[in-house]
Motif scaffolding. Structure first.
Motif, PDB file in Angstrom:
ATOM      1  N   PHE A   1       0.878  -1.164   0.000  1.00 38.14           N
ATOM      2  CA  PHE A   1       0.000   0.000   0.000  1.00 38.14           C
ATOM      3  C   PHE A   1       0.916   1.216   0.000  1.00 38.14           C
ATOM      4  CE2 PHE A   1      -2.233   3.349   2.326  1.00 38.14           C
ATOM      5  CZ  PHE A   1      -3.507   3.308   1.780  1.00 38.14           C
TER       6      PHE A   1
ATOM      7  N   GLU B   1       1.358   5.700  -0.641  1.00 40.51           N
ATOM      8  CA  GLU B   1       0.764   7.026  -0.828  1.00 40.51           C
ATOM      9  C   GLU B   1       1.864   8.009  -1.231  1.00 40.51           C
ATOM     10  OE1 GLU B   1      -3.039   7.562   1.957  1.00 40.51           O
ATOM     11  OE2 GLU B   1      -1.165   7.523   3.067  1.00 40.51           O
TER      12      GLU B   1
ATOM     13  N   SER C   1      -2.767   0.561  -4.165  1.00 42.67           N
ATOM     14  CA  SER C   1      -2.506  -0.721  -3.501  1.00 42.67           C
ATOM     15  C   SER C   1      -2.222  -1.768  -4.569  1.00 42.67           C
ATOM     16  CB  SER C   1      -3.690  -1.138  -2.640  1.00 42.67           C
ATOM     17  OG  SER C   1      -4.837  -1.280  -3.436  1.00 42.67           O
TER      18      SER C   1
ATOM     19  N   ARG D   1       5.036   7.312   1.400  1.00 44.01           N
ATOM     20  CA  ARG D   1       5.118   6.299   2.442  1.00 44.01           C
ATOM     21  C   ARG D   1       4.436   5.033   1.943  1.00 44.01           C
ATOM     22  NH1 ARG D   1       1.197   9.783   6.470  1.00 44.01           N
ATOM     23  NH2 ARG D   1      -0.789   9.301   5.485  1.00 44.01           N
ATOM     24  N   ALA D   2       4.826   3.901   2.514  1.00 48.36           N
ATOM     25  CA  ALA D   2       4.289   2.626   2.030  1.00 48.36           C
ATOM     26  C   ALA D   2       4.409   1.555   3.103  1.00 48.36           C
ATOM     27  CB  ALA D   2       5.047   2.194   0.782  1.00 48.36           C
ATOM     28  N   ARG D   3       3.593   0.506   2.927  1.00 51.79           N
ATOM     29  CA  ARG D   3       3.626  -0.613   3.867  1.00 51.79           C
ATOM     30  C   ARG D   3       3.499  -1.920   3.080  1.00 51.79           C
ATOM     31  NH1 ARG D   3       2.429  -1.653   9.360  1.00 51.79           N
ATOM     32  NH2 ARG D   3       1.303  -3.586   9.762  1.00 51.79           N
TER      33      ARG D   3
ATOM     34  N   TYR E   1       2.543  -6.101   3.492  1.00 47.82           N
ATOM     35  CA  TYR E   1       1.836  -6.972   4.431  1.00 47.82           C
ATOM     36  C   TYR E   1       1.327  -8.194   3.693  1.00 47.82           C
ATOM     37  CZ  TYR E   1      -1.864  -4.250   2.295  1.00 47.82           C
ATOM     38  OH  TYR E   1      -2.656  -3.634   1.381  1.00 47.82           O
ATOM     39  N   SER E   2       0.575  -9.009   4.366  1.00 47.90           N
ATOM     40  CA  SER E   2      -0.087 -10.152   3.767  1.00 47.90           C
ATOM     41  C   SER E   2       0.887 -11.143   3.136  1.00 47.90           C
ATOM     42  CB  SER E   2      -1.086  -9.657   2.709  1.00 47.90           C
ATOM     43  OG  SER E   2      -1.926 -10.697   2.312  1.00 47.90           O
TER      44      SER E   2
ATOM     45  N   GLU F   1       7.794  -7.391   5.525  1.00 51.41           N
ATOM     46  CA  GLU F   1       6.365  -7.514   5.854  1.00 51.41           C
ATOM     47  C   GLU F   1       6.078  -6.916   7.235  1.00 51.41           C
ATOM     48  OE1 GLU F   1       4.882 -11.456   6.410  1.00 51.41           O
ATOM     49  OE2 GLU F   1       2.795 -10.818   6.333  1.00 51.41           O
ATOM     50  N   GLY F   2       5.027  -6.122   7.289  1.00 53.02           N
ATOM     51  CA  GLY F   2       4.648  -5.511   8.558  1.00 53.02           C
ATOM     52  C   GLY F   2       5.325  -4.189   8.831  1.00 53.02           C
ATOM     53  N   TRP F   3       6.204  -3.786   7.929  1.00 54.15           N
ATOM     54  CA  TRP F   3       6.914  -2.517   8.113  1.00 54.15           C
ATOM     55  C   TRP F   3       6.253  -1.417   7.304  1.00 54.15           C
ATOM     56  CZ3 TRP F   3      11.988  -1.098  10.148  1.00 54.15           C
ATOM     57  CH2 TRP F   3      12.514  -2.075  11.012  1.00 54.15           C
ATOM     58  N   THR F   4       6.274  -0.219   7.901  1.00 58.23           N
ATOM     59  CA  THR F   4       5.915   0.997   7.176  1.00 58.23           C
ATOM     60  C   THR F   4       7.190   1.816   7.030  1.00 58.23           C
ATOM     61  OG1 THR F   4       3.680   1.028   8.057  1.00 58.23           O
ATOM     62  CG2 THR F   4       4.556   3.116   7.268  1.00 58.23           C
ATOM     63  N   CYS F   5       7.465   2.282   5.812  1.00 58.32           N
ATOM     64  CA  CYS F   5       8.653   3.105   5.577  1.00 58.32           C
ATOM     65  C   CYS F   5       8.233   4.396   4.890  1.00 58.32           C
ATOM     66  CB  CYS F   5       9.674   2.357   4.734  1.00 58.32           C
ATOM     67  SG  CYS F   5      10.341   0.899   5.580  1.00 58.32           S
ATOM     68  N   TRP F   6       9.009   5.437   5.057  1.00 55.44           N
ATOM     69  CA  TRP F   6       8.565   6.720   4.528  1.00 55.44           C
ATOM     70  C   TRP F   6       9.730   7.663   4.227  1.00 55.44           C
ATOM     71  CZ3 TRP F   6       7.920   5.045   9.570  1.00 55.44           C
ATOM     72  CH2 TRP F   6       8.635   5.733  10.544  1.00 55.44           C
TER      73      TRP F   6
ATOM     74  N   GLY G   1      12.418   7.500   7.414  1.00 56.81           N
ATOM     75  CA  GLY G   1      12.741   6.274   8.134  1.00 56.81           C
ATOM     76  C   GLY G   1      11.732   5.173   7.928  1.00 56.81           C
ATOM     77  N   GLY G   2      11.719   4.247   8.878  1.00 56.53           N
ATOM     78  CA  GLY G   2      10.803   3.123   8.781  1.00 56.53           C
ATOM     79  C   GLY G   2      10.654   2.455  10.121  1.00 56.53           C
ATOM     80  N   GLY G   3       9.603   1.681  10.263  1.00 55.49           N
ATOM     81  CA  GLY G   3       9.408   0.981  11.518  1.00 55.49           C
ATOM     82  C   GLY G   3       8.336  -0.080  11.399  1.00 55.49           C
TER      83      GLY G   3
END
Lengths: 280, 165
Positions: free
Chosen positions: A4, A6, A21, A45-47, A49-50, A75-80, B161-163
């Motif tokens: 996902f 943006e 997405s 930013r993006a994530r 998953y699944s 997986e499970g990370w959001t980065c930006w 960054g990221g998390g």
């Protein structure tokens, strides 16, 4: 769904927004921002998953080339990128979102290809008025206008053509190599396109007429070399007990995946390298 | 075609003019008319012709498996012009679509992302493409982003960054 993302007009995720997405049915989603957010993006930013990792690349050129800002999500990370910085600000025109499998064999191609290509080309042009000008550039080419359903590994080489009693001419050859996995799981590839460019001048047409057929002829030698390199990869994979399910390309070099979080993303040039990925 | 631009282009017009004078002196005529446009180039592209019997030619199934791995993401302005928009929005008015997005977002958990996100995106994309950004829609999109990204972006302003969340 697996990635996902943006893209925002202003820094810190403000202003006009585009949301995308990518589901698990596809490897890639590509976007050309056009007159909306084209040359307007300042943050993204993006994530992932699944069951998938993911990458997102924003490119300064509309054809997925030029410089890029990337995000690398396990997986499970959001980065930006809350601010892509002055070098990329208001300069992103296209983007690619990519689903990444958890189990992959990754092969950076530039070092694999450059050496044999240089040796083969130098041998082919020895004793002629054509010479290599610098080293080849090896990079991933995604859905180009001349073949919009396919992706390639491009080998691009600057040349110099010497003429008697006349200034030298600059020229360039581009070989677009198509790679695929056959139904037996064997990597196969061949030169699908040969492009020749000669700088403008009184003898451009004569040089092109003479040079282009020879470079097209050289494509078959290059294909043989590619075949032998790929056979080696297949052999090593067999020894290692690997079997490949699919094959795809990444722009530039291998993106590091977090953790650590300092690997959240990178900036670079899309023509720095090409990365071949084989899913296991 | 900046892609083809050559470092020598800045003075290539002068070079062509000089070459033209030299060529005239020795009676040479250019094979193709020379343009003084800075993007002018002489180029040719040739696809490799393989016989259908060649082992290199992928079968139809192999080619499809290798090539049909991408989907096109339409930005809002392009989506607004596409027929997909009409199909997506006409059956349901914007207010009902926003209510559906809000309700689905409230049910969104990490386990239900696969199931619910496609439905939400199907409603959200055409609404965003319609423009105007009414407050309720912005609010619904923010709620969706918070659910998916799981990060308070207010706290990371000015940081890249990221998390994991």
């Amino acid at each position: 769904m697996a990635v996902f993302s943006e893209f925002f007009e202003h820094t810190n995720f403000r202003g006009t927004t585009e949301t995308f997405s990518l589901n698990n049915s596809y490897r890639y989603k590509w976007i050309k921002f056009g007159s909306g957010l084209g040359d307007e993006i300042s943050s993204l930013r993006a994530r992932a998953y699944s069951g998938y990792n993911g990458n997102v690349y924003g490119f300064t050129s509309s054809d997925f080339l030029g410089d890029f800002a990337s995000l690398n999500m396990a997986e499970g990370w959001t980065c930006w990128w809350s601010n892509v910085g002055s070098g990329m600000n208001d300069d992103i025109e296209s983007a690619i979102m990519i689903n990444r499998n958890k189990s992959e064999l990754i092969i950076p191609l530039k070092d694999q290809i450059s050496g044999p290509f240089i040796a083969g080309l130098d041998e082919a042009v020895a004793g002629t008025n054509v010479s290599r000008n610098g080293d080849p550039r090896v990079y991933s080419l995604f859905w180009p206008s001349h073949d919009p359903s396919r992706k390639f590994v491009r080998i691009e080489q600057d040349l110099r053509v010497a003429l008697d009693w006349w200034p030298d001419y600059d020229a360039r050859v581009r070989y677009d190599v198509y790679l695929y996995l056959n139904s037996s799981g064997v990597i196969t590839g061949y030169v699908a396109w040969t492009h020749t460019w000669v700088e403008g001048g009184i003898f451009s047409g004569d040089i092109l007429d003479e040079l282009h057929p020879k470079l097209v002829e050289g494509a078959s030698t290059l294909t043989e070399e590619i075949q032998s390199q790929l056979a080696l990869v297949t052999l090593l994979a067999a020894f290692g007990g690997y079997s490949f399910k699919s094959l795809y390309l990444l722009p530039a070099g291998e993106p590091p995946m977090p953790p650590p979080s300092s690997n959240f993303g990178s900036m670079g040039s899309a023509t720095d390298d090409s990365t071949l990925v084989l899913t296991l | 075609m900046a892609d083809y631009r050559n470092p020598k282009n800045s003075r290539r017009n002068e070079l062509i003019l000089e070459e033209g004078k030299l060529a005239a002196e020795i009676g040479r005529v250019p094979k193709q008319p020379m343009s003084l446009d800075e993007n002018f180039r002489v180029a040719r592209s040739t696809p490799t012709q393989l016989s259908q019997a060649s082992m290199l030619v992928p079968s139809r199934i192999e080619a499809e498996s290798n090539d049909r791995d991408f989907v096109v993401g339409l930005p809002s302005k392009k989506l607004a012009k596409s027929s997909d928009l009409a199909r997506a929005v006409v059956p349901m008015d914007a207010r009902a679509a926003r209510a559906e997005i809000t309700a689905a977002t409230a049910r969104l958990t990490p386990e239900k992302l696969d199931q619910l996100l496609p439905q939400i995106m199907e409603r959200l994309e055409p609404l965003l493409a319609l423009g105007g950004n009414p407050r309720a829609l912005i609010s619904a999109r923010r709620a969706l982003t918070r659910r998916i990204l799981g990060t308070s972006f207010r706290s990371i302003r000015g940081r890249n960054g990221g998390g994991r969340s």
